[in-house]
Write an enzyme that holds these catalytic residues in place. Structure first.
Site, PDB file in Angstrom:
ATOM      1  CG  PHE A 160      37.064  68.116  61.586  1.00  0.00           C
ATOM      2  CD1 PHE A 160      36.485  68.258  62.833  1.00  0.00           C
ATOM      3  CD2 PHE A 160      36.442  67.314  60.639  1.00  0.00           C
ATOM      4  CE1 PHE A 160      35.297  67.618  63.146  1.00  0.00           C
ATOM      5  CE2 PHE A 160      35.249  66.671  60.927  1.00  0.00           C
ATOM      6  CZ  PHE A 160      34.672  66.821  62.191  1.00  0.00           C
ATOM      7  CG  ASP A 161      41.952  74.107  63.554  1.00  0.00           C
ATOM      8  OD1 ASP A 161      43.034  73.951  62.977  1.00  0.00           O
ATOM      9  OD2 ASP A 161      41.850  74.648  64.666  1.00  0.00           O
ATOM     10  CG  MET A 162      44.781  68.303  64.805  1.00  0.00           C
ATOM     11  SD  MET A 162      46.310  67.518  64.197  1.00  0.00           S
ATOM     12  CE  MET A 162      47.535  68.736  64.705  1.00  0.00           C
TER      13      MET A 162
END
Length: 223
Positions: A18-20
């Site tokens: 995941f990117d945030m």
């Protein structure tokens, strides 16, 4: 029953990265306002969608250069620190966690090893992921400070895959920004892009393998 958009990728999927910002946290508006707060008094025009996913220091350098200004490293660092402080203050106050993101992480972490790979600072990761008690869902956290090259370089996703001990081609990367999508694809990963920072139609024209309207669509990975 409807078609599960992930069916094509499930057989090879071994991990999710995941990117945030813009994915787990609806922070695009906050970062945009923080950049504008610092740059507009200098007469530097700014459109966050052009820079989303990049490190703050890199954004500052490019935006200032594009405006025809010349600044030294110390000045750019000072502007970057001011922007980061303004963004962190707003993030802490507003806590814009994406709806159902906790449910998504809980469900997917029971099925796949998860990693977080973000251009955000360690303090922002701690404030948003730590503050919302989401860090235990991730096997590994890779932040910009741990990488020599920023997105769109694939380094951050290659490092995350290596830490998870899986081939990048077996990873699903969840992104929202052009730089992040480019980084994921350069790493050889499958990429699902979530509309928000960029509109749905713009993402359909990108190299993302899937375009989602909401993070909750990732729950289809658990069906």
């Amino acid at each position: 029953m409807g078609v599960n958009p992930f069916d094509l990728w499930k057989p090879r999927l071994r991990a999710v990265i995941f990117d945030m910002d813009g994915v787990l946290v609806h922070s695009s508006g906050i970062h945009s306002r923080a950049f504008e707060e610092v740059l507009k008094p200098l007469g530097v025009p700014f459109d966050y969608s052009e820079y989303a996913g990049m490190r703050t220091r890199d954004v500052m350098e490019r935006a200032v250069r594009a405006a025809g200004l010349v600044m030294g490293s110390a000045e750019l660092e000072h502007l970057s620190r001011r922007k980061s402080a303004a963004a962190l203050r707003r993030l802490t106050q507003e806590n814009p966690l994406a709806p159902r993101s906790r449910e998504v992480l809980e469900r997917l972490s029971a099925r796949y090893p998860l990693a977080l790979a973000t251009s955000a600072s360690d303090s922002t990761v701690e404030a948003m992921m730590g503050g919302n008690l989401l860090l235990p869902y991730f096997r590994h956290i890779v932040s910009a400070a741990q990488c020599r090259e920023a997105k769109p370089s694939p380094e951050i996703y290659l490092r995350a895959a290596q830490l998870l001990d899986v081939d990048p081609s077996s990873c699903l990367v969840v992104e929202d920004a052009a730089a992040g999508i480019a980084a994921a694809k350069a790493a050889g990963a499958i990429c699902a892009a979530i509309a928000g920072t960029l509109p749905y139609e713009a993402l359909r024209m990108s190299d993302a393998d899937l375009v989602l309207t909401d993070i909750s669509e990732l729950l289809q990975l658990d069906t």
